[in-house]
Design a protein around this motif. Structure first.
Motif: not given
Length: 150
Positions: A100, A112, A136, A139
């Motif tokens: 990320a 997400v 999260a 993703i």
């Protein structure tokens, strides 16, 4: 017909202690969030007081609706209203956190998955504030049609 599988599922998700010891009931619950939107800022990586680092960025989601009589005509935009909601995304998982930080960019369209976390922090003026964060755990990077054509 469905009675047996339902009971099996029920027993799988709920455990009861014996009546003699205590009445503790452990139940499973669900805290899941799915967001699809655009990144509002390049991610930053922070490390707090010797804890594992975290990658943080913002994600905008939009809600649109039509008002008035224009709902009848699909092609007529009419009175379209839009509301943007900003979400704070935190990524703690080591592999995902690094990906990320490296690949999420401002304006990227991403999906997400994660959970909602409500917490508190003390700001610079020593005032306690509440913060809502999406933690999260997945993703997905989506292709951006506008940038591919350019």
């Amino acid at each position: 017909m469905f009675r047996r599988p339902v009971l099996q599922v029920f027993h799988q998700f709920v455990r009861h202690e014996s009546e003699a010891s205590s009445s503790l009931v452990l139940e499973r619950s669900l805290n899941r969030v799915q967001l699809l939107g655009r990144v509002g800022q390049d991610p930053v990586m922070r490390q707090v007081e010797g804890k594992n680092p975290v990658t943080i960025f913002s994600l905008a989601t939009n809600e649109m609706w039509r008002s008035g009589e224009s709902e009848v005509h699909q092609m007529d935009l009419g009175d379209v209203s839009q509301k943007t909601t900003w979400h704070r995304i935190s990524v703690f998982r080591p592999g995902l956190r690094d990906v990320a930080y490296q690949y999420v960019k401002k304006g990227s369209r991403i999906y997400v998955e994660g959970k909602v976390d409500y917490g508190e922090y003390t700001d610079k003026n020593n005032v306690r504030r509440q913060a809502t964060t999406i933690i999260a755990d997945n993703i997905i990077f989506l292709s951006d049609q506008t940038k591919e054509k350019a």
